[in-house]
Motif scaffolding. Structure first.
Motif, short mmCIF file in Angstrom:
data_model
loop_
_atom_site.label_atom_id
_atom_site.label_comp_id
_atom_site.label_asym_id
_atom_site.label_seq_id
_atom_site.Cartn_x
_atom_site.Cartn_y
_atom_site.Cartn_z
N ASP A 169 -9.80 -7.46 4.48
CA ASP A 169 -9.89 -6.99 3.09
C ASP A 169 -8.75 -7.57 2.26
O ASP A 169 -8.94 -8.00 1.12
CB ASP A 169 -9.82 -5.46 3.04
N ARG A 178 -9.41 -11.30 1.72
CA ARG A 178 -10.51 -11.50 0.75
C ARG A 178 -10.06 -11.17 -0.67
O ARG A 178 -10.48 -11.80 -1.64
CB ARG A 178 -11.69 -10.61 1.13
N LYS A 179 -9.20 -10.16 -0.79
CA LYS A 179 -8.71 -9.73 -2.10
C LYS A 179 -7.78 -10.78 -2.70
O LYS A 179 -7.57 -10.81 -3.92
CB LYS A 179 -7.96 -8.40 -1.94
N LYS A 218 -8.83 -4.30 7.96
CA LYS A 218 -8.07 -4.17 6.72
C LYS A 218 -7.41 -5.51 6.36
O LYS A 218 -7.32 -5.87 5.17
CB LYS A 218 -7.01 -3.07 6.88
#
Length: 449
Positions: free
Chosen positions: A119, A122-123, A116
């Motif tokens: 994520d 990356r976001k 997570k």
């Protein structure tokens, strides 16, 4: 309102509204100055790494950097045990990290947290990690934990270096950890890329972790007040409260928190060098500082009142009448805010660790203030059977809070000036001795600065 950890990196309108409200009250609590935002290049993946001295307040301070930013925080897993608390923390964009003390069988949960975290990075949501691991109420950086190095390097390696993660050292400097309207300086340091350690990481992970942590530690120290001399810590701290104000006034420099910070940093460096090059002079300065601090403390004289002068006593002529005139307004303000003042104060006293006091008072105030306003405004509307009176009461409530604050501030000014005046009248030799100590110490500091 998302309480689903799988969507924690997504932008939340409910979170934005809460954060806007939090930031407003946070900047009322702490006079916040931010420097270095221009160092953050656009379209870059960041992990922010601030020093940790003031419990939850340090994390909330990071939220003030950008109004639209919704960073993710990592915290110890034991506070997530209760389902309701876990949902609230997830809504607040906080994820757990499991340690051996949380149970060896739970360490595997870190795998999903790591995924997570990737994520999140990356976001481009931004990640905030307090690398000291826990807080301590003194101005010194402690040994950093390796967790931030592991997360940064594992994530960069998993992306084969394409994320180009940068770690941002952040310095948080408080004039007081608890007192309302204290000063907070947030300094953003120069971001540095994680991938410069990637080759070393692929050869020897432990060496890469240590190298990254060493660099981050030095970079955070550069952005904060770091007093490494534990034996003379109180004297160093007292001098950083005493000297910058005088230096700024004499040299007509900007009266900013960052200007005082820069002067303090240089002073600390000069003292550290003096301790090595001229121990006798260093000891004389420390002894004089210790004596001055002890004498002013015994008479409840604050460092900013030095040098002592009777010239300002004339201000009592208008301060005392103004204090009396404002007393009814201040009383009205206190009655209106008795719930969000007394309850947070009493709750904070249940914590022996003083670093939790401002966190508890601020968090409780966030909750209780709108509730108190809503209930009290409704009661006024019912009593007077008038929507207009209720609205007038709602408008006047914040005004009465401001009146209470300035009345309290005036009270302490009157108390301070009265104390100095009485000291000069009743203990004139002590009054003169304190001033002589101050002037000699300042001359000595200027000679090494």
């Amino acid at each position: 309102m998302s309480t689903n950890r799988e969507r924690i990196e997504e932008w939340s309108k409910a979170y934005w509204l809460l954060r806007f409200y939090q930031n407003f009250l946070f900047k009322l609590y702490f006079k916040t100055e931010i420097v270095g935002m221009e160092k953050l290049p656009p379209n870059t993946t960041f992990i922010f790494a601030p020093n940790h001295q003031n419990a939850l307040i340090d994390a909330l301070a990071m939220l003030t950097l950008n109004h639209s930013w919704q960073p993710i925080f990592l915290a110890r897993a034991d506070i997530f045990k209760k389902p309701l608390v876990s949902k609230i923390l997830t809504f607040l964009k906080i994820m757990p990290v499991y340690r051996i003390r949380d149970g060896f069988e739970n360490l595997s949960f870190n795998d999903s947290i790591f995924q997570k975290t990737m994520d999140v990075i990356r976001k481009g949501s931004g990640l905030v990690i307090l690398p000291e691991g826990n807080h301590a109420g003194f101005k010194r950086l402690r040994q950093l934990k390796k967790g931030i190095a592991r997360i940064a390097l594992q994530t960069e390696d998993a992306s084969d270096g394409t994320l180009n993660i940068h770690i941002v050292p952040v310095g948080l400097d408080y004039s007081n950890y608890v007192r309302y309207r204290s000063k907070l300086l947030i300094r953003i340091g120069e971001p540095f890329p994680v991938k410069k350690y990637l080759d070393l990481y692929r050869q020897k992970k432990a060496l890469a972790y240590n190298a990254l942590i060493d660099e981050l530690s030095e970079r955070i120290k550069a952005e904060m007040i770091h007093i490494k001399d534990e034996e003379n810590y109180d004297e160093y701290l007292y001098l950083t409260q005493l000297f910058p104000k005088k230096y700024i006034q004499e040299n007509k420099l900007p009266h900013t928190q960052n200007q005082a910070f820069e002067i303090s940093k240089r002073l600390i460096s000069k003292l550290d060098n003096l301790k090595i090059s001229d121990r006798n002079t260093f000891n004389e300065i420390i002894q004089s500082t210790h004596e001055l601090r002890a004498r002013t403390s015994s008479h409840q004289v604050k460092s900013q009142a030095l040098p002592l002068t009777l010239g300002k006593a004339i201000n009592l002529v208008w301060m005392i009448p103004l204090f009396i005139v404002l007393s009814p307004e201040a009383f009205f303000g206190f009655i209106n805010h008795i719930v969000p003042i007394i309850i947070p104060y009493q709750l904070s006293k249940k914590f022996e660790d003083i670093q939790f006091h401002s966190s508890v008072r601020h968090a409780a105030g966030l909750l209780l203030l709108p509730i108190a306003y809503l209930i009290q405004t409704t009661i006024v509307g019912i009593i007077f059977k008038s929507l207009g009176m209720a609205f007038l009461y709602l408008v006047l409530s914040p005004v009465s809070a401001a009146a209470l604050y300035y009345w309290r501030k005036l009270f302490y000014k009157v108390k301070g000036l009265t104390g100095i005046t009485l000291l000069a009248m009743n203990k004139h030799e002590e009054f003169k001795h304190i001033n002589n100590l101050h002037f000699k110490l300042m001359d000595r500091i200027k000679s090494i600065y």
